[in-house]
Structure formats: C-alpha cells, structure tokens
Design an enzyme around this catalytic site. Structure first.
Site, PDB file in Angstrom:
ATOM      1  N   GLY A 207      26.394  22.460  45.879  1.00 32.43           N
ATOM      2  CA  GLY A 207      26.575  22.112  47.284  1.00 32.43           C
ATOM      3  C   GLY A 207      26.818  20.635  47.468  1.00 32.43           C
ATOM      4  O   GLY A 207      26.815  19.850  46.522  1.00 32.43           O
TER       5      GLY A 207
ATOM      6  N   SER B  29      24.401  15.087  52.434  1.00 30.83           N
ATOM      7  CA  SER B  29      24.844  13.877  53.131  1.00 30.83           C
ATOM      8  C   SER B  29      24.780  12.664  52.225  1.00 30.83           C
ATOM      9  O   SER B  29      25.367  11.632  52.519  1.00 30.83           O
ATOM     10  CB  SER B  29      23.980  13.649  54.375  1.00 30.83           C
ATOM     11  OG  SER B  29      22.629  13.478  53.999  1.00 30.83           O
TER      12      SER B  29
ATOM     13  N   GLY C  67      25.212  12.971  48.626  1.00 31.16           N
ATOM     14  CA  GLY C  67      25.828  13.219  47.330  1.00 31.16           C
ATOM     15  C   GLY C  67      25.996  14.697  47.051  1.00 31.16           C
ATOM     16  O   GLY C  67      25.721  15.548  47.892  1.00 31.16           O
TER      17      GLY C  67
ATOM     18  N   ASP D  96       9.835  14.847  56.079  1.00 24.30           N
ATOM     19  CA  ASP D  96      11.042  15.623  56.380  1.00 24.30           C
ATOM     20  C   ASP D  96      10.814  17.105  56.087  1.00 24.30           C
ATOM     21  O   ASP D  96      11.636  17.752  55.452  1.00 24.30           O
ATOM     22  CB  ASP D  96      12.227  15.093  55.569  1.00 24.30           C
ATOM     23  CG  ASP D  96      13.567  15.507  56.173  1.00 24.30           C
ATOM     24  OD1 ASP D  96      13.569  15.968  57.333  1.00 24.30           O
ATOM     25  OD2 ASP D  96      14.599  15.382  55.490  1.00 24.30           O
TER      26      ASP D  96
ATOM     27  N   ASP E  57      12.943  17.093  48.139  1.00 22.51           N
ATOM     28  CA  ASP E  57      13.455  15.909  48.839  1.00 22.51           C
ATOM     29  C   ASP E  57      12.355  15.129  49.542  1.00 22.51           C
ATOM     30  O   ASP E  57      12.546  14.611  50.636  1.00 22.51           O
ATOM     31  CB  ASP E  57      14.544  16.295  49.853  1.00 22.51           C
ATOM     32  CG  ASP E  57      15.856  16.587  49.154  1.00 22.51           C
ATOM     33  OD1 ASP E  57      15.947  16.290  47.954  1.00 22.51           O
ATOM     34  OD2 ASP E  57      16.781  17.100  49.799  1.00 22.51           O
TER      35      ASP E  57
END
Length: 497
Positions: free
Chosen positions: A34, A37, A39, A146, A164
């Site tokens: 995929g 935003s 990379g 996040d 992440d």
C-alpha cells in the site's frame, strides 16, 4: 491465499552484521502492500530466517540522524500486542523501516473490504488485545496519540497489534512532508485539542472513538468539516452511538467510560481490562472467518486490477498506433472523496467510502524526560499505573497545515479583505467574551435565558467560531516561526560546513 514460508528461526531483531549490508542482500521484496501519506509499504522475506516482514520506504530529505534516533526508541518495546520493530536502513534517499508483518491488515481495511461494520463480539475481542497493548505502552510511559481502526493491525490468526506508535508521527514532525492529507481531529481527546496538557488517558478517549468507528463504520463528526470538529469536540457533550438501542448495556457503558471529558476521571487501560464488556470477550478464533473473507476479497480485487492493467496496456498500444493520442485514464482520481458510509441496520452492511478523508497524520509518540520518569517511578505501586501531571506538549497538530494554506490565500488579497480578517467593534459586540463556552462544560445557566437570548447565542456561534479559529491560527503562527527560523539557521550552517 499464499502462506508464509516456515521460519527457520524467529526473527527478533536485525543483527549488527545485517544492518551493515545493503537491504537487498538481507531481504527479498515480494510486493507492494500500500501507499501511506509518508511512504510506501512492501511485503518482504528475511532471507536468513525465512520470516515475512513489512518494510516502509520513507523518503528522507533532512535531519536523518534525528529520525533514526527517534525510531530507535521503538526497539525498547517488546509486546505481543505491539507491532515489532526490527531495524532500519538508509538507501539512497529513502529510509527503510523493517517491522512485523500483519497479514490481515488493519481493522479499517477489513471493514472497508467487507463493506460491513463489526459485531459486538468482534469488537470486544479486538479491544481486549488493543487495551493490553495500551497498558504496555502506558507502563513504558509512552503515549500512542493516534489510536484508530487504521492503526490496529490483525495477523492471520486474529491477534490485534498496535501499529504506527511514533514512527509515522515522528517522521511527519521532522520531515515537513508535502502532499499529505490534512490531519483530522475526530479521534483526538478534548485536552489534546485544547492544549491544556495531557497524559496516557488521551489514548483512552481515542479508543472510545475507535469503538464507535468499528461499530458504525466511521467516527463521530466524520460528516462535518474537520475545522468545525476541533471546536465541537471540547465543547459538546461526549459523543455516543447514533442508535444506542442497537447496542448492549455493557458495550454502551464501556464507551461511556472511555469518553469522559475530564482526563482525571477517565478510566485507565488497566481498569478497562476489568470491564465486563472486555472480560467476557471471546477468543481470537472468532475473527478468523471475517479475516479469511477480507483476504479473499482482497485477492480477487488484486486479480481484477491486474486484468484491468493488462487490458489498459493493450488498449493503450492500439490507441497509440491508431491516432497517437493520449489514452484517457480512469475517471476516479486518487484522493477523490466518495459518499460517506451508510449502514443498513439489519445486515450491518455499509456503502464503501474513501477512508482517505479520515486518515490522520497526528500520531506522534511522546517520550517523557528522565526527570519525569523518575517522578513517575515514585508514583507506581504494585505495578499499577498512576497518573502524573504533564506539561503542555510543544507540538503542532497537523490540522494546522490547513491554516497555513488559508493564510497564504489571505495574504494575496490582503488589501481587499483586511476588514474581514480583523474583527471590528461590531463583530465583537455580536459575541462578547462572557458568551464564550464555559470550560467546565456546565450549560445549566442556559435554562435561565429567554428564547430571544438563546436565539442570539445560536446565531453568534458561527462568527464566534471564525474568530476563535483566527486566534488559534495566530497563536500557532507565533509558535511556529521561531522553529522555522532555527531550522533555516541550522541548514545554512550545514551548507557552509
């Protein structure tokens, strides 16, 4: 579906010898998974162990050493509920970040692929693993910042893992990327938006929003403009389900305990693991059917895309031979916003929407200083996390990039709209300071106002919001400029050197 090769030995982290080689010598890159935003993400095999890994290739323009230093912090984390970080490489102008591979993808991917939201049983099972991951991070004094369905990954067995936590956010803060989606505040806790200082329980608010997202297909306020949401989240009562009657009392109570506006009264991850909704969660085996269904759909779509590409190439060759004209591309452009999701109550099916609108660049892992860690250690007893007061975080939310664009437009018309950009006496008289929303959220005083006064207050909300947006913009601009000046000075010194 293709099964990963049997591991010769389980990869824990990359050896020093491996890190000195070129990444192509250590890994076989199989396919692109995929585009993010920050990379591209690839599936690869570690040659020595035979283990499948995920590799993020991130373009790096400056401050490489600072990026690598921040990424290395991830090596401290070792939990089955957190995506493992194995190491990183620098090749040409890209940073290769090697991480654990989760074959089923993110929870938001699964919802989108199946066109269905999740059941309560599925949500409870995913939340149980997610809470264990948060409990681990919070004991390590790290804030994820996040939490959302897009950052909860599932492996093929159904185990949920946090992803992440820090990498995307840290790279975003350091690299000044271009062409990124405006960060959305839908998952952000009120105290984060208000800049009044926050701690680990900010993640718990985000988890409550994520619970609603998994149940309804999108977070609250997803249908309104993000800039409006940043004022509604701190001022409005905590959000809840659109149709509460569809959900059990246990699930409703769990979300309610997550979405407490006062961080001091909000539950911790450890406390929520004892909630009946989580304690009664079923084993991960209940997720295998939906994972298999999602992976099958994904494989079929991949085959269809391959066929379409082959047909387009054939048509392109024919068109070029016939007329030498440019072949028309697909009408659906990247980043085009589709209709937002709707759900039929009976089957929990939902019309697919482009989740790019809801993607967030706001995830930055906050590492406390050594002094703060010493203070926290004194506050811990019997392995139970205690809250500690934290100073306001000196960070710039990504949604403020929107203000920069607006500021650029405003400057080009500065002579003709100066009066609009600077509120005059009339605009101030429309909403005096004593009309501002009370910080404690107590709206009982409204009961004593007349209908005319209530109508005037309602009419004043939009211009009040515009003024507060302008004030917020000016405050962030004042904070941002010294940082930009310092960065420019640093770059000039490096060039001179």
């Amino acid at each position: 579906m293709e099964q990963p090769p049997a591991s010769k030995s389980k990869l824990k982290k990359l050896s020093e010898d491996s890190l000195t080689k070129q990444p192509e010598e250590v890994f076989d890159v199989l396919e692109k998974l995929g585009e993010g935003s920050y990379g591209s993400v690839f599936k690869a095999i570690h040659k020595e162990s035979g283990q499948v890994v995920a590799i993020k290739q991130v373009p790096v323009e400056s401050d490489l050493q600072e990026i690598i230093k921040e990424i290395s912090i991830m090596q401290q984390c070792d939990s089955p509920y957190v995506v493992k970080y194995y190491g990183s490489y620098f090749k040409n102008t890209d940073l290769w970040i090697v991480m654990e591979y989760c074959g089923a993808g993110s929870v938001s991917d699964i919802i989108r692929l199946r066109n269905k939201t999740l059941t309560e049983d599925e949500i409870a099972t995913i939340l149980k693993s997610t809470l264990k991951g948060l409990e681990y991070l919070h004991f390590m004094r790290k804030i994820h910042r996040d939490i959302k369905a897009g950052n909860i990954l599932l492996n093929t067995e159904g185990h949920a893992k946090l992803a992440d936590f820090g990498v995307a956010g840290q790279l975003t803060d350091t690299m000044a990327k271009r062409n990124t989606v405006i960060g959305t505040p839908f998952w952000m806790a009120p105290e984060v938006i208000q800049e009044i200082g926050y701690n680990c329980v900010a993640d718990i608010w985000s988890l409550g929003i994520t619970s609603i997202e998994m149940a309804e297909g999108k977070p609250p306020y997803a249908d309104i403009h993000p800039m409006r949401a940043i004022f509604m989240i701190p001022t409005n009562p905590p959000p809840t389900f659109r149709k509460p009657e569809l959900w059990s009392d246990d699930f409703t109570d769990f979300v309610k305990k997550c979405l407490v506006k006062s961080p001091e009264q909000r539950a911790t991850a450890t406390q929520l693991l004892q909630h009946p909704f989580i304690k009664n969660a079923k084993p991960v085996s209940i997720l295998r059917d939906l994972i298999a269904e999602a992976m099958e759909i994904k494989a079929k779509r991949h085959e269809e895309q391959q066929r379409e590409l082959e047909e387009e190439e054939e048509n392109s060759d024919e068109d070029e031979l016939d007329s030498h004209t440019m072949v028309k591309t697909s009408s659906e452009s990247v980043g085009t916003m589709r209709a937002t999701s709707t759900m039929s109550e009976g089957a929990q099916t939902m019309i697919e929407h482009n989740s790019t609108m809801l993607e967030s660049d706001l995830g930055t892992m906050v590492i406390n200083s050594e002094e703060e860690e010493e203070e926290e250690e004194e506050e811990e007893e019997d392995g139970t996390m205690k809250r500690n007061a934290t100073s306001p975080q000196v960070q710039r939310p990504s949604f403020m990039d929107y203000f920069d664009k607006q500021d650029f437009k405003n400057k080009s018309h500065e002579n003709c709209d100066q009066s609009m950009r600077e509120p005059g006496p009339m605009s101030n008289s429309v909403f005096p300071d004593n009309w501002r929303v009370p910080q404690d959220g107590d709206f009982d005083f409204l009961k004593n106002l007349s209908l005319e006064e209530l109508q005037m207050r309602l009419k004043a909300l939009d211009p009040m919001m515009e003024r507060e947006i302008e004030e917020l913009h000016q405050r962030y601009s004042a904070k941002r400029q010294p940082i930009l000046d310092a960065m420019d000075a640093k770059k000039r010194r490096q060039q001179n050197f």
